[in-house]
Design an enzyme around this catalytic site. Structure first.
Site, short mmCIF file in Angstrom:
data_model
loop_
_atom_site.label_atom_id
_atom_site.label_comp_id
_atom_site.label_asym_id
_atom_site.label_seq_id
_atom_site.Cartn_x
_atom_site.Cartn_y
_atom_site.Cartn_z
N LYS A 168 -6.06 11.57 -18.19
CA LYS A 168 -6.83 11.69 -18.72
C LYS A 168 -5.47 11.78 -20.17
O LYS A 168 -5.15 10.70 -20.25
CB LYS A 168 -6.87 13.34 -18.55
CG LYS A 168 -8.11 13.16 -17.48
CD LYS A 168 -9.39 13.06 -18.36
CE LYS A 168 -10.40 12.76 -16.94
NZ LYS A 168 -11.02 13.67 -16.53
N ARG B 18 0.89 -1.08 -0.19
CA ARG B 18 0.06 -0.15 -0.25
C ARG B 18 1.14 1.56 0.42
O ARG B 18 0.63 1.73 -0.85
CB ARG B 18 -1.31 -0.12 1.49
CG ARG B 18 -1.94 1.06 1.45
CD ARG B 18 -3.30 0.65 1.94
NE ARG B 18 -3.61 -0.26 2.69
CZ ARG B 18 -3.21 -0.53 3.98
NH1 ARG B 18 -2.86 0.97 4.45
NH2 ARG B 18 -3.11 -0.62 5.09
N ASP C 181 -5.08 21.94 -10.61
CA ASP C 181 -5.80 20.90 -11.18
C ASP C 181 -5.30 21.17 -12.43
O ASP C 181 -6.24 22.33 -13.30
CB ASP C 181 -7.36 21.21 -11.40
CG ASP C 181 -7.55 19.98 -11.77
OD1 ASP C 181 -6.86 19.41 -12.07
OD2 ASP C 181 -8.80 19.21 -11.88
N TYR D 53 -14.11 21.49 -13.01
CA TYR D 53 -14.16 19.55 -12.90
C TYR D 53 -15.32 19.91 -12.14
O TYR D 53 -15.90 19.69 -10.76
CB TYR D 53 -13.22 18.80 -13.06
CG TYR D 53 -13.37 17.62 -13.27
CD1 TYR D 53 -13.70 17.06 -14.05
CD2 TYR D 53 -13.71 16.31 -12.19
CE1 TYR D 53 -14.23 15.48 -14.33
CE2 TYR D 53 -14.10 15.23 -12.29
CZ TYR D 53 -14.64 14.55 -13.99
OH TYR D 53 -14.68 13.45 -14.09
C1 LIG Z 1 -11.21 13.31 -14.87
C2 LIG Z 1 -11.11 15.18 -14.12
C3 LIG Z 1 -10.73 14.37 -12.68
C4 LIG Z 1 -11.35 13.84 -11.64
O1 LIG Z 1 -10.13 12.97 -12.25
P1 LIG Z 1 -10.42 10.91 -12.02
O2 LIG Z 1 -9.44 10.33 -13.18
O3 LIG Z 1 -11.42 10.58 -13.25
O4 LIG Z 1 -10.59 10.64 -11.17
C5 LIG Z 1 -10.49 16.25 -12.63
N1 LIG Z 1 -10.27 16.77 -12.95
C6 LIG Z 1 -9.91 16.90 -13.99
C7 LIG Z 1 -9.50 18.66 -14.62
C8 LIG Z 1 -11.21 16.01 -14.58
O5 LIG Z 1 -10.75 16.07 -16.15
#
Ligand SMILES: *Cc1c(COP(=O)(O)O)cnc(C)c1O
Length: 400
Positions: free
Chosen positions: A207, A57, A182, A109
């Site tokens: 992504k 972990r 982010d 998001y």
């Molecule tokens: C997809 C996304 C998230 C969340 O990520 P996951 O991997 O789906 O949990 C957060 N911020 C942005 C800008 C995103 O595109």
């Protein structure tokens, strides 16, 4: 940089990514690192662990290389992978204390915004959403002494609003708060938030970082391994929001091609944005690379080598025509998510539900690696076909 016969200049980030930092396996000399599935490690006779690892972990070695590479690409001192982008983002908020004040971007998001509203209530966090593109509004929201965190997303989903990272960092630091960014959409190829003064960078590695729509993962990178970072690390270890080793292994493979993928998508997105900017069936193209876009000047400064692969178009004939446009694409895939090799289209207002601030006529596009002319042709025919049914918004009832 000094250079003699036995030295070369420090390789560019693109080179480091392509070679995943150039590490070769100590035992086998393999260029591709092994996948470590073991959940547990042998304890020495004296009770210690000579490898420094006891249990998967906190300590799976398959995390090490993607974490090191992401740290280098973001210019940070440490990186933690998580089981998803949401797990990475929520670990930051869960490391705050009840009563702490948080200022967050209004445009962000969707799933994180809704989680944050619920979590704030149950955890006793005081979360305030402001338009962080408006520096005066951001400054006005700060409460020195109780604001602990400023959370921004830039470009922000799905209108691609640009927040000035350097200015936001100054405002946060003046109030002794941290700035977290982010940076999922920008990626370290285009923006390195820590260079602009941010303290934490978050990614949905699902992504662009992985880039192939086949891994769910998240990452945080810090400027300093301070006490807050230790709380985040402890939260990950104890909360257990770890990705599987195979996901970490695939992520490293995806990272090797990050630079070519992001550059290609950015070039195509710009071409597509320029094409539809003057289109009779499109009222607005939202893309930071267009000189007419509100945040363009800041984007041109804090994004280097492109403006990203995400853009949105607003269909002139309204919401029903937008839904119908998405229904009529033939090459682009109708799907959520972003940053993969295949181009995606989505009617965000349908996904986000009745309380969404997203306009009904907006379609979000994630531009992949197809030839841009194919994507333009597909959108042209989809807009045309939608126009034949919904062309006169007064004649067709608004749906979607
Ligand atoms: C997809 C996304 C998230 C969340 O990520 P996951 O991997 O789906 O949990 C957060 N911020 C942005 C800008 C995103 O595109």
């Amino acid at each position: 940089m000094s250079k003699n016969n036995s030295e070369i200049p420090v390789p560019a980030h693109e080179s480091l990514a392509a070679q995943a930092l150039g590490k070769v396996d100590d035992v086998t000399r393999a260029l591709v690192p092994p996948l470590h599935l073991s959940t547990t490690y042998e304890r020495d006779g004296d009770g210690g662990y000579r490898s420094g690892r006891g249990y998967t972990r906190p300590h799976n070695p398959t995390y090490d290389e993607p974490e090191s590479l992401l740290s280098v690409l973001e210019g940070g001192t440490d990186c933690l992978l998580f089981s998803s982008g949401m797990a990475a983002a929520t670990a930051v908020f869960q490391s705050l204390l009840p009563g702490d004040h948080v200022v967050a971007s209004k445009v962000m998001y969707w799933a994180l915004r809704s989680w944050l509203i619920d979590f704030a209530m149950s955890w006793g966090l005081d979360v305030e959403f402001v338009d962080t593109t408006d520096l005066q509004a951001l400054g006005g929201a700060m409460r020195p002494g109780s604001t602990r965190l400023v959370w921004i997303e830039t470009p922000g989903n799905p209108t691609w609003d640009i927040t000035d990272i350097a200015a936001a960092a100054d405002i946060a630091h003046a109030a002794h708060a941290r700035l977290a960014v982010d940076s999922t959409v920008a990626t370290p190829v285009l923006t390195r938030p820590l260079d602009w003064g941010a303290d934490l960078v978050m990614h949905s590695a699902t992504k662009y970082l992985n880039g192939h729509s086949d891994v769910l993962a998240g990452a945080l990178v810090c400027r300093e391994k301070d006490s807050f970072w230790n709380r985040v690390r402890a939260w990950r270890r104890d909360g257990g929001a770890m990705l599987g080793p195979f996901e970490a292994w695939l992520l490293l493979r995806g990272l090797r091609t990050l630079f070519v993928r992001v550059r290609h998508s950015s070039q195509s997105a710009l071409q597509i944005a320029e094409h539809f900017a003057q289109h009779p069936l499109v009222s607005h193209v939202l893309y930071p690379g267009l000189p007419t876009f509100a945040g363009h000047e800041i984007a041109a400064r804090q994004m280097q080598g492109g403006f990203g692969g995400m853009l949105s178009i607003r269909v002139k004939a309204g919401g029903a025509a937008a839904v119908s446009t998405a229904a009529n694409v033939m090459l682009i895939k109708r799907a959520t998510s972003l940053g993969g090799v295949e181009s995606l289209i989505e009617h965000r207002a349908t996904v986000e539900g009745p309380s969404t601030p997203v306009p009904q006529d907006l379609l979000r596009l994630s531009i992949g690696l197809e030839t841009p002319a194919d994507l333009i042709n597909d959108l042209e025919q989809a807009l045309d076909r939608a126009h034949h049914v919904h062309g006169d918004p007064a004649a067709a009832p608004m749906g979607g």
